[in-house]
Motif scaffolding. Structure first.
Motif, short mmCIF file in Angstrom:
data_model
loop_
_atom_site.label_atom_id
_atom_site.label_comp_id
_atom_site.label_asym_id
_atom_site.label_seq_id
_atom_site.Cartn_x
_atom_site.Cartn_y
_atom_site.Cartn_z
N ARG A 9 21.14 -10.69 18.62
CA ARG A 9 22.11 -11.61 19.18
C ARG A 9 21.81 -11.88 20.66
O ARG A 9 21.91 -13.00 21.13
CB ARG A 9 23.52 -11.04 19.05
N GLN A 10 21.47 -10.81 21.37
CA GLN A 10 21.10 -10.96 22.79
C GLN A 10 19.89 -11.87 22.94
O GLN A 10 19.81 -12.69 23.85
CB GLN A 10 20.78 -9.59 23.41
N GLN A 11 18.94 -11.67 22.04
CA GLN A 11 17.71 -12.46 22.10
C GLN A 11 18.02 -13.95 21.85
O GLN A 11 17.48 -14.82 22.54
CB GLN A 11 16.74 -11.93 21.04
N ILE A 12 18.90 -14.22 20.90
CA ILE A 12 19.27 -15.61 20.60
C ILE A 12 19.95 -16.24 21.82
O ILE A 12 19.63 -17.35 22.22
CB ILE A 12 20.18 -15.68 19.35
N LEU A 13 20.86 -15.50 22.45
CA LEU A 13 21.53 -16.01 23.64
C LEU A 13 20.55 -16.26 24.77
O LEU A 13 20.66 -17.26 25.49
CB LEU A 13 22.58 -14.99 24.12
N ASP A 14 19.59 -15.36 24.91
CA ASP A 14 18.59 -15.51 25.97
C ASP A 14 17.75 -16.78 25.73
O ASP A 14 17.50 -17.55 26.67
CB ASP A 14 17.69 -14.27 26.02
N HIS A 15 17.33 -17.00 24.49
CA HIS A 15 16.56 -18.21 24.19
C HIS A 15 17.40 -19.46 24.38
O HIS A 15 16.89 -20.51 24.77
CB HIS A 15 16.00 -18.15 22.76
N TYR A 16 18.70 -19.35 24.08
CA TYR A 16 19.59 -20.51 24.25
C TYR A 16 19.75 -20.84 25.74
O TYR A 16 19.68 -22.00 26.14
CB TYR A 16 20.95 -20.18 23.63
N LYS A 17 19.91 -19.81 26.54
CA LYS A 17 20.13 -20.04 27.99
C LYS A 17 18.84 -20.38 28.72
O LYS A 17 18.86 -21.12 29.71
CB LYS A 17 20.76 -18.80 28.62
N ASN A 18 17.74 -19.79 28.27
CA ASN A 18 16.43 -20.03 28.92
C ASN A 18 15.42 -20.47 27.87
O ASN A 18 14.52 -19.71 27.52
CB ASN A 18 15.91 -18.75 29.59
N PRO A 19 15.59 -21.67 27.34
CA PRO A 19 14.71 -22.09 26.25
C PRO A 19 13.24 -22.15 26.68
O PRO A 19 12.93 -22.65 27.76
CB PRO A 19 15.23 -23.47 25.85
N ARG A 20 12.37 -21.59 25.84
CA ARG A 20 10.93 -21.62 26.10
C ARG A 20 10.36 -22.95 25.60
O ARG A 20 10.78 -23.43 24.56
CB ARG A 20 10.21 -20.47 25.41
N ASN A 21 9.41 -23.45 26.34
CA ASN A 21 8.71 -24.68 25.93
C ASN A 21 9.66 -25.86 25.76
O ASN A 21 9.46 -26.72 24.90
CB ASN A 21 7.93 -24.44 24.61
N GLY A 61 16.28 -31.62 23.22
CA GLY A 61 17.41 -32.13 22.47
C GLY A 61 18.66 -31.34 22.75
O GLY A 61 18.68 -30.47 23.62
N ASP A 62 19.68 -31.69 22.02
CA ASP A 62 20.97 -31.04 22.19
C ASP A 62 21.35 -30.36 20.89
O ASP A 62 21.11 -30.90 19.82
CB ASP A 62 22.05 -32.07 22.52
N GLY A 63 21.95 -29.24 21.03
CA GLY A 63 22.39 -28.57 19.82
C GLY A 63 23.11 -27.29 20.14
O GLY A 63 23.24 -26.90 21.31
N CYS A 64 23.53 -26.64 19.10
CA CYS A 64 24.26 -25.38 19.24
C CYS A 64 23.29 -24.25 19.60
O CYS A 64 22.07 -24.43 19.58
CB CYS A 64 24.96 -25.07 17.93
N ALA A 65 23.84 -23.11 19.90
CA ALA A 65 23.03 -21.96 20.30
C ALA A 65 21.99 -21.61 19.24
O ALA A 65 20.83 -21.34 19.57
CB ALA A 65 23.92 -20.75 20.58
N ILE A 66 22.39 -21.66 17.98
CA ILE A 66 21.46 -21.27 16.91
C ILE A 66 20.30 -22.28 16.82
O ILE A 66 19.14 -21.88 16.74
CB ILE A 66 22.18 -21.19 15.54
N SER A 67 20.61 -23.57 16.86
CA SER A 67 19.52 -24.56 16.70
C SER A 67 18.59 -24.53 17.91
O SER A 67 17.37 -24.65 17.76
CB SER A 67 20.09 -25.96 16.47
N GLN A 68 19.15 -24.36 19.09
CA GLN A 68 18.32 -24.36 20.30
C GLN A 68 17.50 -23.07 20.39
O GLN A 68 16.31 -23.11 20.72
CB GLN A 68 19.20 -24.51 21.55
N ALA A 69 18.11 -21.95 20.10
CA ALA A 69 17.37 -20.68 20.13
C ALA A 69 16.30 -20.66 19.07
O ALA A 69 15.18 -20.19 19.30
CB ALA A 69 18.34 -19.51 19.94
#
Ligand code: FES
Length: 137
Positions: A9-21, A61-69
């Motif tokens: 869950r932490q990893q998903i939040l991290d990718h959502y807040k700091n998306p790679r690429n 793009g825009d999306g929820c935490a799950i789609s962006q992460a």
């Protein structure tokens, strides 16, 4: 909740807040766009291929935490991978990559980027009819 899933869950939040690429590639091999019709969220994916290998991936793009992460994690997983890996990916692989239980409602969010990258490749290859936008179902 187990400690294992908490870490994911932490990893998903991290990718959502700091998306790679996150962003755009100037001259990609292909670009494709997809949306989740349930919410209207859209993701575009750019891919650079070199001799059967995925050299670079970007998304926006825009999306929820799950789609962006999921898009962010996918971009990392696919960079340097073979195109076969992309072609063979399915929803179970995406859920495994995310590492958390995904409710049936959120599976579309989870697989959006993967479907866009895969459809884009198949359209680029002429294996699939060209559509402007892939919708996840
Ligand atoms: Fe829109 Fe998840 S709610 S992609």
């Amino acid at each position: 909740m187990s400690m294992g899933s908490d870490m994911y869950r932490q990893q998903i939040l991290d990718h959502y807040k700091n998306p790679r690429n996150y962003g755009e590639i100037e001259d990609p091999t292909y670009t494709h766009v997809g949306e989740n019709p349930m919410c209207g969220d859209e993701i575009a994916v750019d891919v650079v291929l070199d001799d059967g290998e995925i050299e670079q991936v970007a998304f926006r793009g825009d999306g929820c935490a799950i789609s962006q992460a999921s898009a962010s994690m996918l971009s990392e997983q696919l960079t340097g991978a073979s195109v076969e890996e992309l072609v063979e990916m399915d929803r179970d692989d995406v859920i495994e990559m995310l590492g958390v239980d995904i409710s049936p409602m959120r599976v579309k969010c989870a697989v959006l980027a993967e479907k866009v990258a895969q459809d884009g490749y198949e359209i680029y290859q002429g294996e699939k009819e060209d559509v402007d936008t892939t919708t996840v179902e």
